[in-house]
Design a protein around this motif. Structure first.
Motif, PDB file in Angstrom:
ATOM      1  N   SER A  47      10.545   8.964  -1.869  1.00  0.00           N
ATOM      2  CA  SER A  47       9.442   8.528  -0.757  1.00  0.00           C
ATOM      3  C   SER A  47       8.852   9.441  -0.201  1.00  0.00           C
ATOM      4  O   SER A  47       7.590  10.172   0.476  1.00  0.00           O
ATOM      5  CB  SER A  47       9.453   7.107   0.320  1.00  0.00           C
ATOM      6  OG  SER A  47      10.003   6.117  -0.876  1.00  0.00           O
ATOM      7  N   ASN A  99       0.860   5.227  -0.626  1.00  0.00           N
ATOM      8  CA  ASN A  99       1.897   3.927  -0.470  1.00  0.00           C
ATOM      9  C   ASN A  99       1.101   3.273  -2.171  1.00  0.00           C
ATOM     10  O   ASN A  99       1.942   2.588  -1.597  1.00  0.00           O
ATOM     11  CB  ASN A  99       0.688   2.804   0.865  1.00  0.00           C
ATOM     12  CG  ASN A  99       1.585   3.423   2.128  1.00  0.00           C
ATOM     13  OD1 ASN A  99       2.070   4.329   2.319  1.00  0.00           O
ATOM     14  ND2 ASN A  99       0.627   3.045   3.106  1.00  0.00           N
ATOM     15  N   ALA A 100       0.433   3.306  -2.588  1.00  0.00           N
ATOM     16  CA  ALA A 100       0.260   2.795  -3.825  1.00  0.00           C
ATOM     17  C   ALA A 100       0.930   3.467  -4.711  1.00  0.00           C
ATOM     18  O   ALA A 100       0.755   3.441  -5.653  1.00  0.00           O
ATOM     19  CB  ALA A 100      -1.365   3.436  -4.243  1.00  0.00           C
ATOM     20  N   ILE A 101       0.927   4.629  -4.609  1.00  0.00           N
ATOM     21  CA  ILE A 101       2.007   5.835  -5.787  1.00  0.00           C
ATOM     22  C   ILE A 101       3.487   4.939  -5.519  1.00  0.00           C
ATOM     23  O   ILE A 101       3.964   5.040  -6.104  1.00  0.00           O
ATOM     24  CB  ILE A 101       1.621   6.563  -5.733  1.00  0.00           C
ATOM     25  CG1 ILE A 101       0.467   7.439  -6.503  1.00  0.00           C
ATOM     26  CG2 ILE A 101       2.989   7.579  -6.257  1.00  0.00           C
ATOM     27  CD1 ILE A 101       0.030   8.951  -5.900  1.00  0.00           C
ATOM     28  N   GLU A 102       4.025   4.673  -3.285  1.00  0.00           N
ATOM     29  CA  GLU A 102       5.008   4.796  -3.797  1.00  0.00           C
ATOM     30  C   GLU A 102       5.888   2.978  -3.381  1.00  0.00           C
ATOM     31  O   GLU A 102       6.694   2.844  -3.870  1.00  0.00           O
ATOM     32  CB  GLU A 102       5.276   5.501  -2.102  1.00  0.00           C
ATOM     33  CG  GLU A 102       6.720   4.654  -1.652  1.00  0.00           C
ATOM     34  CD  GLU A 102       6.800   4.857  -0.232  1.00  0.00           C
ATOM     35  OE1 GLU A 102       7.912   3.872   0.342  1.00  0.00           O
ATOM     36  OE2 GLU A 102       5.790   5.043   0.409  1.00  0.00           O
ATOM     37  N   HIS A 103       4.073   2.357  -3.590  1.00  0.00           N
ATOM     38  CA  HIS A 103       4.810   0.952  -3.773  1.00  0.00           C
ATOM     39  C   HIS A 103       4.925   0.484  -5.543  1.00  0.00           C
ATOM     40  O   HIS A 103       5.510  -1.090  -5.424  1.00  0.00           O
ATOM     41  CB  HIS A 103       3.808  -0.463  -2.687  1.00  0.00           C
ATOM     42  CG  HIS A 103       4.411   0.088  -1.976  1.00  0.00           C
ATOM     43  ND1 HIS A 103       3.274  -0.463  -0.730  1.00  0.00           N
ATOM     44  CD2 HIS A 103       5.423   0.677  -0.471  1.00  0.00           C
ATOM     45  CE1 HIS A 103       3.480  -0.407   0.190  1.00  0.00           C
ATOM     46  NE2 HIS A 103       4.384   0.798   0.006  1.00  0.00           N
ATOM     47  N   ASN A 104       4.806   1.552  -6.208  1.00  0.00           N
ATOM     48  CA  ASN A 104       4.425   1.197  -7.181  1.00  0.00           C
ATOM     49  C   ASN A 104       5.395   2.200  -8.115  1.00  0.00           C
ATOM     50  O   ASN A 104       6.088   1.844  -9.745  1.00  0.00           O
ATOM     51  CB  ASN A 104       3.561   1.270  -8.489  1.00  0.00           C
ATOM     52  CG  ASN A 104       1.801   0.026  -7.874  1.00  0.00           C
ATOM     53  OD1 ASN A 104       2.752  -0.731  -7.866  1.00  0.00           O
ATOM     54  ND2 ASN A 104       1.400   1.127  -7.503  1.00  0.00           N
ATOM     55  N   THR A 105       6.780   2.459  -7.095  1.00  0.00           N
ATOM     56  CA  THR A 105       7.749   3.016  -7.419  1.00  0.00           C
ATOM     57  C   THR A 105       8.999   2.042  -7.451  1.00  0.00           C
ATOM     58  O   THR A 105       8.978   1.121  -6.635  1.00  0.00           O
ATOM     59  CB  THR A 105       7.889   4.595  -7.609  1.00  0.00           C
ATOM     60  OG1 THR A 105       8.239   4.058  -6.303  1.00  0.00           O
ATOM     61  CG2 THR A 105       7.382   5.556  -7.431  1.00  0.00           C
ATOM     62  N   SER A 108      10.766   2.812  -3.933  1.00  0.00           N
ATOM     63  CA  SER A 108      10.383   3.093  -2.473  1.00  0.00           C
ATOM     64  C   SER A 108      10.627   2.266  -1.516  1.00  0.00           C
ATOM     65  O   SER A 108      11.524   1.399  -1.148  1.00  0.00           O
ATOM     66  CB  SER A 108       9.166   1.861  -2.854  1.00  0.00           C
ATOM     67  OG  SER A 108       8.393   1.333  -1.304  1.00  0.00           O
ATOM     68  N   ASN A 111       9.433  -0.292   0.246  1.00  0.00           N
ATOM     69  CA  ASN A 111      10.016  -1.809   0.761  1.00  0.00           C
ATOM     70  C   ASN A 111      11.359  -1.735  -0.216  1.00  0.00           C
ATOM     71  O   ASN A 111      12.335  -3.303   0.224  1.00  0.00           O
ATOM     72  CB  ASN A 111       9.881  -2.166  -1.541  1.00  0.00           C
ATOM     73  CG  ASN A 111       8.296  -1.933  -2.238  1.00  0.00           C
ATOM     74  OD1 ASN A 111       7.380  -2.168  -1.424  1.00  0.00           O
ATOM     75  ND2 ASN A 111       7.996  -1.332  -3.250  1.00  0.00           N
TER      76      ASN A 111
END
Length: 407
Positions: A47, A99-105, A108, A111
């Motif tokens: 992250s 955050n959008a990139i991180e939460h889609n991995t 995260s 998360n």
């Protein structure tokens, strides 16, 4: 342009890299025990890497936009407006985009922490026996202990149950994250602005120095271009006076003039010549003038041998000698003497030309020879050399040049 881009990307990578290392040091070293309680080192590092890359991309976009606005030409007030708008928009892009990139991995850290806190909230609820109580319903609880536990669960984990009993997460860190990004990008933008202002001032100073150097060079060339014709015309007048009276001397005079012109052409290519070479030109000139004035011109020289290797402006001493004859000896029926001296005075080289006669108003700084000498010394030595012309007693004039000596 290539060097500038390389320097820019090095600064970007090094700057964001240092920021990342500081985060790693505090989280995994200074607060290692607290971090170990919830774990997630791999998720944290991934992250953090996503945030750093997002930071580089977002600031590069900001740089591209402000470069196209040609912001360095703006007033200070307009730059402040660009500063505020730039860091505001970029911080939002960095926060929500990262955050959008991180939460889609799958890695995260946010998360991971939310799941950890949810487990902690459920565990606390079970220990307190609230998992069997519909405390989230509209029916109010009267047990103050349970009420405090419910409040503590939400306060410490951010998780709470809604009226339907579903777990919900209340994230209060969003504003804090945006605020931190604002501070970080404000620092980045401030460094960027200060660097470019310093660089612009440095380049402006270099341009001014180059311009001053060019002007100085042009002025020196202009002065030199006037010296040679001035000298030639005086010499030709001397030769013309000898053609009918003494053709043999006239031929020798032409040879002397040829030597002088050859030396002066070589001297014009250099900013300085040795005093020895300058004296050769002076001796040739005096030889010409002696043919015209004969017994009316007497020459005396007192030259320290150690001064012969010193650099002096070409044709300067010759100009002073020429003026001493033109404005002094030629005005006197009985002629007079010209004394040339060179010696060291402390750390300076002192050149002196004395001649019989007295100063008049025009000669006291108005003639071209005098003005050219003053201008050349000012241009070449920037106030470290001095020139003066004055009466000595009642029947002598002295022209003196004092300039820094070369060790």
């Amino acid at each position: 342009m290539g060097k500038v881009n390389v320097r820019y990307w090095l600064c970007q990578i090094i700057g964001w890299g240092i920021f990342g290392l500081i985060h790693i040091y505090f989280n995994l070293v200074v607060f290692a025990e607290q971090f170990a309680q919830h774990g997630g080192e791999n998720e944290y590092l991934i992250s953090l890497g996503i945030f750093l890359v997002s930071g580089i991309i977002s600031t590069h976009i900001l740089r591209t936009i402000i470069k196209r606005t040609n912001w360095l030409k703006f007033s200070f007030n307009k730059i402040w407006i660009i500063f505020i708008i730039g860091i505001g928009a970029t911080s939002l892009l960095l926060f929500y985009g990262g955050n959008a990139i991180e939460h889609n991995t799958a890695y995260s850290f946010d998360n991971y922490i939310q799941k950890y806190k949810l487990e902690k909230a459920k565990k606390t609820e079970t220990i307190a026996g609230l998992d069997k109580v519909t405390y989230y319903s509209n029916t109010p609880l009267k047990d103050s202990v349970n009420l405090k536990t419910i409040s503590d669960i939400k306060k410490t984990t951010g998780w709470y149950r809604n009226s339907r009993g579903e777990w919900k997460f209340e994230d209060k860190s969003e504003l804090l994250g945006i605020y931190q990004n604002l501070l970080l990008l404000a620092l980045w933008f401030l460094i960027y602005i200060v660097y470019h202002y310093v660089d612009k001032n440095r380049r402006d100073q270099i341009d001014r120095l180059k311009l001053e150097s060019t002007v100085k060079e042009l002025e020196l060339k202009t002065i030199k271009s006037h010296i040679n014709p001035h000298f030639i015309f005086n010499s030709l007048n001397s030769i013309r006076a000898l053609v009918d009276e003494n053709p043999e001397r006239a031929r020798r005079a032409i040879t002397e003039l040829s030597n002088i012109l050859r030396s002066s052409m070589q001297a014009e290519k250099a900013e300085t010549v040795t005093l020895e070479k300058e004296l050769d030109i002076v001796k040739d000139y005096l030889a010409l003038e002696h043919m015209r004035f004969e017994e009316r011109l007497k020459v005396e020289m007192d030259i320290d041998k150690d001064t012969l290797s010193q650099p002096v402006p070409p044709m300067m001493l010759q100009t002073l000698v020429e003026n001493s004859i033109k404005h002094g000896i030629s005005k006197l029926i009985n002629g007079g003497v010209v004394r040339i001296a060179a010696d060291f005075k402390g750390d300076n080289l002192e050149l002196s030309v004395q001649n019989t006669g007295q100063l008049n108003g025009k000669r006291n700084g108005d003639g071209f020879g005098i003005k050219s000498t003053q201008d050349r010394l000012n241009l070449m030595y920037q106030g470290k050399a001095h020139f003066e012309i004055k009466n000595i007693g009642t029947n002598m004039v002295e022209s003196k040049v004092t300039m820094p000596a070369t060790i």
